[in-house]
Design a protein around this motif. Structure first.
Motif: not given
Length: 403
Positions: A56-60, A65-68, A75-77
């Protein structure tokens, strides 16, 4: 202007000596504020993501759709990556269609926590170019976190085309960790006869500029052993120095005008300054003692001046006394004017006193003439008096010259 003219070993910067470049330390990191910038372990989260949370983290990180949000999630991944879950993250990134810079950062982060594992994974990539880039990013991350291990690994790599890119990655990572370490590593390569040492040290200079700015970078470059490597580093610093303060950059470069390695510094300052203020740059160059730096600077500066104001540049050339400096200046002028007015460029090139330089300028002007008006150029070429070999060069295509 269209008228023809009337007429530890790894913790110190080293001093050049009769023997090895690494014999005598003269500068500690504390002396110039070049302190260590350790990358450390990329895994700084107290609770890394579980294997169940990673998809799920990788998908986000890849698909939001939001570049930020994508950037923050990516970065968290990477912060959650460990030697144990790195392969799982790699699998998710591949399935989700991660792209260039994301892969570079991923390989760098993996290298920082597990250099050998990251390199082993990169070695399995089928595409040769992608594999080479991945290995370079991995070794860069490794060097940023554990320079000693990364250098030892690189020392065992056999020579080959891939080693050049790996070495670039290593030096980049060393510079991320500690500029002095990176500097000494490249100086050692030079001492061993590495042909790419000057380019690698210029890369270190770029990293120093990015991290510490022009003033610190200028002091760093001044402490390098005299020679071509110092010239390469100072050349890179000079480029940024002119952006900050052209007059100050000129005063700094002038101190090295009469050294062998200083020629490229003078040329760089003259060229960059002329892009902004060509008359001022040329006036400064005219005050310098005669030498290779002045000649190369004049050539570059007059080329830039011709681009901005060919009439003013032409007027200046007309007033210059005959000399090797004028010949160089005309060469630069011709190289720029040839594409707009090849007839004028040819007329100017013919006034160059030095025969080989005159021939090269005529070849440049002739090539432009051929592309602009081939029939007229062929008529000129027959009566040009150029040697047969020079005429052949005029008629070469760009493909021929690259070949």
């Amino acid at each position: 202007w269209t008228q023809a003219p009337s007429a530890s070993p790894l913790e110190t910067v080293v001093r050049q000596s009769p023997g090895s470049l690494l014999e005598q330390p003269i500068l500690t990191t504390e002396a110039t504020g070049l302190e260590s910038q350790p990358a450390g372990n990329a895994n700084t989260r107290e609770s890394p993501l579980t294997d169940q949370e990673i998809p799920a983290a990788a998908k986000e990180a890849i698909k939001d759709p939001n570049p930020l949000k994508r950037s923050l999630a990516f970065a968290k991944l990477l912060e959650s990556m460990t030697p144990e879950n790195a392969a799982l993250i790699e699998e998710q990134l591949r399935e989700l269609g991660a792209e260039g810079d994301q892969w570079r950062l991923f390989r760098y982060a993996w290298g920082a926590i597990d250099g050998e594992g990251a390199l082993a994974s990169a070695a399995n990539i089928e595409n040769e170019r992608s594999r080479s880039r991945a290995k370079s990013a991995a070794v860069s991350g490794w060097a940023s976190a554990n320079p000693t291990e990364a250098i030892a690994w690189m020392n065992a790599v056999e020579a080959g085309e891939d080693k050049d890119r790996l070495q670039e990655g290593l030096v980049s990572g060393l510079a991320d960790n500690n500029i002095t370490t990176a500097t000494n590593y490249v100086l050692k390569l030079a001492d061993e006869g590495n042909r790419r040492a000057a380019d690698l040290l210029a890369d270190v200079a770029s990293e120093q500029l990015r991290n510490r700015g022009v003033d610190v970078s200028a002091r760093w470059s001044e402490q390098l052993p005299d020679g071509p490597l110092k010239g390469a580093a100072m050349d890179r610093v000079a480029n940024a120095y002119v952006d900050k303060d052209p007059a100050a950059a000129a005063a700094w470069a002038e101190r090295y005008a009469e050294t062998d390695y200083g020629a490229r510094i003078i040329e760089e300052v003259g060229d960059e300054w002329a892009e902004r203020q060509p008359a001022e740059a040329v006036s400064w160059l005219d005050t310098l003692p005669d030498g290779k730096g002045k000649q190369e600077g004049m050539e570059s500066a007059l080329g830039e001046w011709a681009r901005r104001d060919p009439t003013a540049a032409s007027d200046y050339l007309t007033k210059m006394p005959d000399s090797s400096n004028k010949d160089a200046a005309i060469s630069g002028f011709v190289s720029r004017v040839a594409w707009e007015d090849p007839n004028a460029a040819i007329a100017w090139a013919e006034t160059i006193g030095q025969e080989s330089q005159r021939t090269e300028a005529l070849i440049d002007a002739g090539r432009a003439f051929v592309r602009r008006d081939r029939d007229a150029a062929m008529a000129w070429l027959e009566s040009s008096g150029l040697p047969a070999q020079a005429q052949e060069k005029v008629l070469e295509s760009r493909r021929d010259r690259r070949g």
